[in-house]
Design an enzyme around this catalytic site. Structure first.
Site, mmCIF file in Angstrom:
data_model
loop_
_atom_site.group_PDB
_atom_site.id
_atom_site.type_symbol
_atom_site.label_atom_id
_atom_site.label_comp_id
_atom_site.label_asym_id
_atom_site.label_seq_id
_atom_site.Cartn_x
_atom_site.Cartn_y
_atom_site.Cartn_z
ATOM 1 N N LYS A 14 0.830 -1.208 0.000
ATOM 2 C CA LYS A 14 0.000 0.000 0.000
ATOM 3 C C LYS A 14 0.868 1.265 0.000
ATOM 4 C CE LYS A 14 -2.326 -1.143 3.805
ATOM 5 N NZ LYS A 14 -1.834 -2.490 4.137
ATOM 6 N N ARG A 128 11.440 -6.356 5.756
ATOM 7 C CA ARG A 128 11.298 -4.967 6.192
ATOM 8 C C ARG A 128 11.739 -4.805 7.647
ATOM 9 N NH1 ARG A 128 5.478 -2.236 5.647
ATOM 10 N NH2 ARG A 128 5.106 -3.308 7.604
ATOM 11 N N ARG A 134 10.674 -1.973 12.217
ATOM 12 C CA ARG A 134 9.356 -1.658 12.784
ATOM 13 C C ARG A 134 9.004 -2.685 13.846
ATOM 14 N NH1 ARG A 134 4.586 -0.325 8.546
ATOM 15 N NH2 ARG A 134 3.398 -1.616 9.995
ATOM 16 N N ARG A 145 -1.572 -9.708 12.875
ATOM 17 C CA ARG A 145 -2.057 -8.704 11.910
ATOM 18 C C ARG A 145 -2.796 -9.368 10.742
ATOM 19 N NH1 ARG A 145 3.462 -6.043 11.019
ATOM 20 N NH2 ARG A 145 2.523 -4.863 9.306
HETATM 21 P P1 ATP Z 1 1.768 -2.231 5.485
HETATM 22 O O1 ATP Z 1 2.085 -0.818 5.788
HETATM 23 O O2 ATP Z 1 2.959 -3.028 5.152
HETATM 24 O O3 ATP Z 1 0.706 -2.382 4.426
HETATM 25 P P2 ATP Z 1 0.082 -2.565 7.729
HETATM 26 O O4 ATP Z 1 -1.126 -2.366 6.874
HETATM 27 O O5 ATP Z 1 -0.061 -3.603 8.773
HETATM 28 O O6 ATP Z 1 1.280 -2.935 6.816
HETATM 29 P P3 ATP Z 1 0.065 0.177 8.740
HETATM 30 O O7 ATP Z 1 -1.028 0.538 7.797
HETATM 31 O O8 ATP Z 1 1.253 1.037 8.779
HETATM 32 O O9 ATP Z 1 0.611 -1.272 8.467
HETATM 33 O O10 ATP Z 1 -0.592 0.062 10.195
HETATM 34 C C1 ATP Z 1 0.173 -0.320 11.304
HETATM 35 C C2 ATP Z 1 -0.728 -0.478 12.509
HETATM 36 O O11 ATP Z 1 -1.348 0.780 12.822
HETATM 37 C C3 ATP Z 1 -1.891 -1.447 12.331
HETATM 38 O O12 ATP Z 1 -1.521 -2.786 12.574
HETATM 39 C C4 ATP Z 1 -2.887 -0.907 13.376
HETATM 40 O O13 ATP Z 1 -2.542 -1.302 14.673
HETATM 41 C C5 ATP Z 1 -2.683 0.594 13.294
HETATM 42 N N1 ATP Z 1 -3.614 1.213 12.319
HETATM 43 C C6 ATP Z 1 -3.281 1.819 11.139
HETATM 44 N N2 ATP Z 1 -4.367 2.241 10.478
HETATM 45 C C7 ATP Z 1 -5.435 1.892 11.244
HETATM 46 C C8 ATP Z 1 -6.838 2.020 11.099
HETATM 47 N N3 ATP Z 1 -7.397 2.581 10.010
HETATM 48 N N4 ATP Z 1 -7.624 1.539 12.097
HETATM 49 C C9 ATP Z 1 -7.105 0.966 13.181
HETATM 50 N N5 ATP Z 1 -5.792 0.797 13.375
HETATM 51 C C10 ATP Z 1 -4.958 1.243 12.429
HETATM 52 MG MG MG Z 2 1.997 0.968 5.134
#
Ligand code: ATP
Ligand code: MG
Length: 188
Positions: A14, A128, A134, A145
């Site tokens: 993403k 990563r 991270r 996750r």
């Molecule tokens: P990547 O960035 O590789 O796609 P990801 O989707 O797990 O991985 P992030 O989007 O950076 O990572 O989110 C990291 C953490 O932040 C999530 O696991 C969650 O705990 C929190 N988080 C981020 N966005 C939200 C949201 N919209 N609602 C609830 N928690 C969130």
């Molecule tokens: Mg991300």
């Protein structure tokens, strides 16, 4: 440019594709994960709360997340369009996003769904972990996750389908191919 919602499992790319889309079309980018990590880094109250949740691979409560999102959205430069990266992650967040945008006379735009097999996702996230360190990129938290993703987030894909804005792109082992498919779609 219309708004874009980029959607997919942890590690699906993403953030990576968002950066490419921003470079090509010059729109805004809201990554809720980045917003939360900045709060943690700055040691704010929100950051303290978020850290405990993120380190367990769970989601920040919807009400809180929705408020944060609206605030960040209103700080964006008007008229350029925004990529939502990591939001929405639940049906409640999706409904709230739709409402928040409608109140401003804006639309959700297109949803871009990234489909990547779980073996590739795990390999990317562990890699990563080595590069960026991270805290939530360790095998145990990654599994949590994935679990949260399947239970709470994946059902949203169908919600977007019903909204008529779901566009799916499947990983075929090459970033340039994926990027070309996404650009070809967005260029239209
Ligand atoms: P990547 O960035 O590789 O796609 P990801 O989707 O797990 O991985 P992030 O989007 O950076 O990572 O989110 C990291 C953490 O932040 C999530 O696991 C969650 O705990 C929190 N988080 C981020 N966005 C939200 C949201 N919209 N609602 C609830 N928690 C969130
Ligand atoms: Mg991300």
């Amino acid at each position: 440019m219309k708004n874009i919602i980029i959607f997919g499992a942890p590690g699906s790319g993403k953030g990576t594709y968002s950066d490419e889309i921003v470079a090509r079309y010059g729109m805004g980018h809201i990554s809720t994960g980045d917003v939360l990590r900045a709060e943690i880094k700055n040691g704010t109250e929100l950051g303290k709360l978020a850290k405990g949740i993120i380190d367990k691979g769970q989601l920040i409560p919807d009400d809180l997340m929705i408020d944060i999102l609206a605030k960040v959205y209103d700080e964006q430069e008007p008229g350029k369009g925004v990529i939502f990266d990591g939001f929405p992650r639940t049906i409640a967040q999706a409904e709230a996003l739709k409402k928040m945008l409608a109140e401003r006379g804006h639309e959700m735009g297109n949803m871009i769904e990234l489909i990547v097999d779980e073996e590739t996702l795990m390999a990317r996230l562990l890699n990563r972990a080595k590069e960026q360190g991270r805290a939530d990129d360790n095998e145990e938290t990654i599994k949590a996750r994935f679990d949260v993703y399947h239970k709470q987030t994946e059902p949203l894909a169908e919600w977007f389908g019903k909204e008529g804005i779901r566009h799916t792109f499947t990983w075929k082992g090459d970033k340039e191919i994926m990027l070309k498919e996404i650009f070809d779609f967005l260029d239209k």
